[in-house]
Design a protein around this motif. Sequence first.
Motif, PDB file in Angstrom:
ATOM      1  N   ASN A  28      -3.175  -5.357  -1.127  1.00  0.00           N
ATOM      2  CA  ASN A  28      -3.793  -4.547  -0.080  1.00  0.00           C
ATOM      3  C   ASN A  28      -4.924  -3.673  -0.606  1.00  0.00           C
ATOM      4  OD1 ASN A  28      -2.375  -2.531  -1.381  1.00  0.00           O
ATOM      5  ND2 ASN A  28      -1.235  -1.878   0.428  1.00  0.00           N
ATOM      6  N   GLY A  29      -5.279  -3.799  -1.874  1.00  0.00           N
ATOM      7  CA  GLY A  29      -6.445  -3.125  -2.416  1.00  0.00           C
ATOM      8  C   GLY A  29      -6.188  -1.772  -3.043  1.00  0.00           C
ATOM      9  N   LEU A  30      -4.978  -1.251  -2.953  1.00  0.00           N
ATOM     10  CA  LEU A  30      -4.654   0.029  -3.564  1.00  0.00           C
ATOM     11  C   LEU A  30      -4.029  -0.211  -4.930  1.00  0.00           C
ATOM     12  CD1 LEU A  30      -3.124   1.742  -0.419  1.00  0.00           C
ATOM     13  CD2 LEU A  30      -5.456   1.905  -1.269  1.00  0.00           C
ATOM     14  N   ASN A  31      -4.261   0.689  -5.872  1.00  0.00           N
ATOM     15  CA  ASN A  31      -3.782   0.503  -7.244  1.00  0.00           C
ATOM     16  C   ASN A  31      -2.526   1.313  -7.515  1.00  0.00           C
ATOM     17  OD1 ASN A  31      -5.901  -1.204  -7.947  1.00  0.00           O
ATOM     18  ND2 ASN A  31      -7.225   0.525  -8.409  1.00  0.00           N
ATOM     19  N   SER A  32      -1.756   0.819  -8.495  1.00  0.00           N
ATOM     20  CA  SER A  32      -0.551   1.501  -8.929  1.00  0.00           C
ATOM     21  C   SER A  32      -0.309   1.186 -10.397  1.00  0.00           C
ATOM     22  CB  SER A  32       0.638   1.044  -8.094  1.00  0.00           C
ATOM     23  OG  SER A  32       1.822   1.611  -8.599  1.00  0.00           O
ATOM     24  N   HIS A  33       0.514   2.005 -11.064  1.00  0.00           N
ATOM     25  CA  HIS A  33       0.855   1.763 -12.462  1.00  0.00           C
ATOM     26  C   HIS A  33       2.176   1.029 -12.623  1.00  0.00           C
ATOM     27  CE1 HIS A  33      -2.463   4.077 -13.977  1.00  0.00           C
ATOM     28  NE2 HIS A  33      -2.162   5.060 -13.134  1.00  0.00           N
ATOM     29  N   SER A  34       3.041   1.110 -11.616  1.00  0.00           N
ATOM     30  CA  SER A  34       4.353   0.469 -11.718  1.00  0.00           C
ATOM     31  C   SER A  34       4.748  -0.120 -10.367  1.00  0.00           C
ATOM     32  CB  SER A  34       5.395   1.489 -12.175  1.00  0.00           C
ATOM     33  OG  SER A  34       5.390   2.603 -11.315  1.00  0.00           O
ATOM     34  N   TRP A  35       5.477  -1.239 -10.414  1.00  0.00           N
ATOM     35  CA  TRP A  35       5.792  -1.999  -9.215  1.00  0.00           C
ATOM     36  C   TRP A  35       7.281  -2.300  -9.145  1.00  0.00           C
ATOM     37  CZ3 TRP A  35       1.773  -2.442  -6.029  1.00  0.00           C
ATOM     38  CH2 TRP A  35       0.492  -2.351  -6.572  1.00  0.00           C
ATOM     39  N   ALA A  36       7.785  -2.454  -7.925  1.00  0.00           N
ATOM     40  CA  ALA A  36       9.172  -2.856  -7.695  1.00  0.00           C
ATOM     41  C   ALA A  36       9.223  -3.786  -6.492  1.00  0.00           C
ATOM     42  CB  ALA A  36      10.049  -1.637  -7.442  1.00  0.00           C
ATOM     43  N   VAL A  37      10.157  -4.727  -6.513  1.00  0.00           N
ATOM     44  CA  VAL A  37      10.321  -5.658  -5.402  1.00  0.00           C
ATOM     45  C   VAL A  37      11.012  -4.934  -4.258  1.00  0.00           C
ATOM     46  CG1 VAL A  37      11.425  -7.790  -4.647  1.00  0.00           C
ATOM     47  CG2 VAL A  37      10.474  -7.636  -6.935  1.00  0.00           C
ATOM     48  N   LEU A  38      10.452  -5.065  -3.056  1.00  0.00           N
ATOM     49  CA  LEU A  38      11.047  -4.419  -1.891  1.00  0.00           C
ATOM     50  C   LEU A  38      11.733  -5.416  -0.975  1.00  0.00           C
ATOM     51  CD1 LEU A  38      11.568  -1.924  -0.207  1.00  0.00           C
ATOM     52  CD2 LEU A  38       9.328  -2.214   0.814  1.00  0.00           C
ATOM     53  N   ALA A  39      11.078  -6.541  -0.657  1.00  0.00           N
ATOM     54  CA  ALA A  39      11.656  -7.467   0.319  1.00  0.00           C
ATOM     55  C   ALA A  39      11.016  -8.840   0.190  1.00  0.00           C
ATOM     56  CB  ALA A  39      11.448  -6.940   1.731  1.00  0.00           C
ATOM     57  N   ASP A  40      11.647  -9.815   0.798  1.00  0.00           N
ATOM     58  CA  ASP A  40      11.072 -11.148   0.972  1.00  0.00           C
ATOM     59  C   ASP A  40      10.659 -11.274   2.433  1.00  0.00           C
ATOM     60  OD1 ASP A  40      11.497 -11.818  -1.643  1.00  0.00           O
ATOM     61  OD2 ASP A  40      13.363 -12.884  -1.272  1.00  0.00           O
ATOM     62  N   VAL A  49       2.451  -6.414   7.511  1.00  0.00           N
ATOM     63  CA  VAL A  49       3.061  -5.472   6.572  1.00  0.00           C
ATOM     64  C   VAL A  49       2.016  -4.897   5.620  1.00  0.00           C
ATOM     65  CG1 VAL A  49       4.673  -5.311   4.643  1.00  0.00           C
ATOM     66  CG2 VAL A  49       5.356  -6.474   6.737  1.00  0.00           C
ATOM     67  N   LEU A  50       1.129  -5.744   5.083  1.00  0.00           N
ATOM     68  CA  LEU A  50       0.103  -5.246   4.167  1.00  0.00           C
ATOM     69  C   LEU A  50      -0.819  -4.231   4.841  1.00  0.00           C
ATOM     70  CD1 LEU A  50      -0.973  -8.342   2.041  1.00  0.00           C
ATOM     71  CD2 LEU A  50       0.335  -6.362   1.312  1.00  0.00           C
ATOM     72  N   PHE A  51      -1.220  -4.499   6.074  1.00  0.00           N
ATOM     73  CA  PHE A  51      -2.097  -3.565   6.778  1.00  0.00           C
ATOM     74  C   PHE A  51      -1.374  -2.259   7.113  1.00  0.00           C
ATOM     75  CE2 PHE A  51      -4.837  -7.294   8.234  1.00  0.00           C
ATOM     76  CZ  PHE A  51      -5.727  -7.091   7.206  1.00  0.00           C
ATOM     77  N   ALA A  52      -0.097  -2.331   7.435  1.00  0.00           N
ATOM     78  CA  ALA A  52       0.667  -1.106   7.707  1.00  0.00           C
ATOM     79  C   ALA A  52       0.798  -0.271   6.431  1.00  0.00           C
ATOM     80  CB  ALA A  52       2.035  -1.448   8.262  1.00  0.00           C
ATOM     81  N   LEU A  53       0.979  -0.927   5.289  1.00  0.00           N
ATOM     82  CA  LEU A  53       1.067  -0.210   4.024  1.00  0.00           C
ATOM     83  C   LEU A  53      -0.278   0.399   3.620  1.00  0.00           C
ATOM     84  CD1 LEU A  53       3.450  -2.609   2.099  1.00  0.00           C
ATOM     85  CD2 LEU A  53       3.971  -0.307   2.902  1.00  0.00           C
ATOM     86  N   ILE A  54      -1.385  -0.271   3.964  1.00  0.00           N
ATOM     87  CA  ILE A  54      -2.714   0.306   3.721  1.00  0.00           C
ATOM     88  C   ILE A  54      -2.862   1.596   4.526  1.00  0.00           C
ATOM     89  CG2 ILE A  54      -5.182   0.048   4.189  1.00  0.00           C
ATOM     90  CD1 ILE A  54      -4.915  -2.895   3.561  1.00  0.00           C
ATOM     91  N   ASP A  55      -2.485   1.557   5.791  1.00  0.00           N
ATOM     92  CA  ASP A  55      -2.612   2.735   6.649  1.00  0.00           C
ATOM     93  C   ASP A  55      -1.765   3.896   6.138  1.00  0.00           C
ATOM     94  OD1 ASP A  55      -4.337   1.322   8.253  1.00  0.00           O
ATOM     95  OD2 ASP A  55      -2.813   0.796   9.737  1.00  0.00           O
ATOM     96  N   ALA A  56      -0.627   3.593   5.503  1.00  0.00           N
ATOM     97  CA  ALA A  56       0.242   4.644   4.959  1.00  0.00           C
ATOM     98  C   ALA A  56      -0.181   5.079   3.557  1.00  0.00           C
ATOM     99  CB  ALA A  56       1.678   4.157   4.930  1.00  0.00           C
ATOM    100  N   GLY A  57      -1.128   4.361   2.942  1.00  0.00           N
ATOM    101  CA  GLY A  57      -1.602   4.709   1.604  1.00  0.00           C
ATOM    102  C   GLY A  57      -0.653   4.273   0.496  1.00  0.00           C
ATOM    103  N   ILE A  58       0.093   3.200   0.721  1.00  0.00           N
ATOM    104  CA  ILE A  58       1.062   2.706  -0.255  1.00  0.00           C
ATOM    105  C   ILE A  58       0.522   1.406  -0.856  1.00  0.00           C
ATOM    106  CG2 ILE A  58       3.417   1.888  -0.590  1.00  0.00           C
ATOM    107  CD1 ILE A  58       4.177   3.593   1.884  1.00  0.00           C
ATOM    108  N   ALA A  59       0.402   1.359  -2.177  1.00  0.00           N
ATOM    109  CA  ALA A  59      -0.083   0.157  -2.854  1.00  0.00           C
ATOM    110  C   ALA A  59       0.972  -0.935  -2.774  1.00  0.00           C
ATOM    111  CB  ALA A  59      -0.397   0.475  -4.307  1.00  0.00           C
ATOM    112  N   ALA A  60       0.523  -2.174  -2.515  1.00  0.00           N
ATOM    113  CA  ALA A  60       1.459  -3.286  -2.390  1.00  0.00           C
ATOM    114  C   ALA A  60       0.734  -4.602  -2.616  1.00  0.00           C
ATOM    115  CB  ALA A  60       2.108  -3.289  -1.013  1.00  0.00           C
ATOM    116  N   TYR A  61       1.495  -5.611  -2.995  1.00  0.00           N
ATOM    117  CA  TYR A  61       0.982  -6.974  -3.033  1.00  0.00           C
ATOM    118  C   TYR A  61       2.127  -7.935  -2.776  1.00  0.00           C
ATOM    119  CZ  TYR A  61       2.656  -7.581  -7.886  1.00  0.00           C
ATOM    120  OH  TYR A  61       3.414  -7.677  -9.017  1.00  0.00           O
ATOM    121  N   VAL A  62       1.798  -9.171  -2.382  1.00  0.00           N
ATOM    122  CA  VAL A  62       2.801 -10.195  -2.103  1.00  0.00           C
ATOM    123  C   VAL A  62       2.486 -11.444  -2.910  1.00  0.00           C
ATOM    124  CG1 VAL A  62       3.432  -9.416   0.211  1.00  0.00           C
ATOM    125  CG2 VAL A  62       1.531 -10.966  -0.062  1.00  0.00           C
TER     126      VAL A  62
END
Length: 127
Positions: A28-40, A49-62
């Motif tokens: 989603n274009g936001l950066n982070s230093h550490s990652w964890a699996v949330l869901a499938d 989901v990616l766009f909702a996480l962008i709006d909340a300011g939470i870095a994510a990728y799938v």
Amino acid sequence: MTTAREVPDPWSGSRSTPHWVPARGLANGLNSHSWAVLADLAEAQVYRVLFALIDAGIAAYVLPVRTTVLERGDPEVVWRLWVDIPRYRAAEDLLMELLRYGRPRRRPKPVQGRRRRPRVPLVRKPQ
């Protein structure tokens, strides 16, 4: 006024995804230093989901992950969602809200051609 979001395109030749996202993944274009699996996720849920996480300011990728099909109708590929660890609980709450209440439930249609008996309320008579 809001700007238009850039839709990630997995088939484009030149992408501007960060180096830590594999070529087959979407971020989603936001950066982070550490990652964890949330869901499938199912494929139909990925962009929402990616766009909702962008709006909340939470870095994510799938990333697409092959699964073992246990029952008929199970998907062969699911999209594994990775989120920023410091914002994990916020992402979890957002995902629950989005997937639980994001889409109205469809009511089952009655079978055509059959006549349904009217429902009678159960009332207990006083003795």
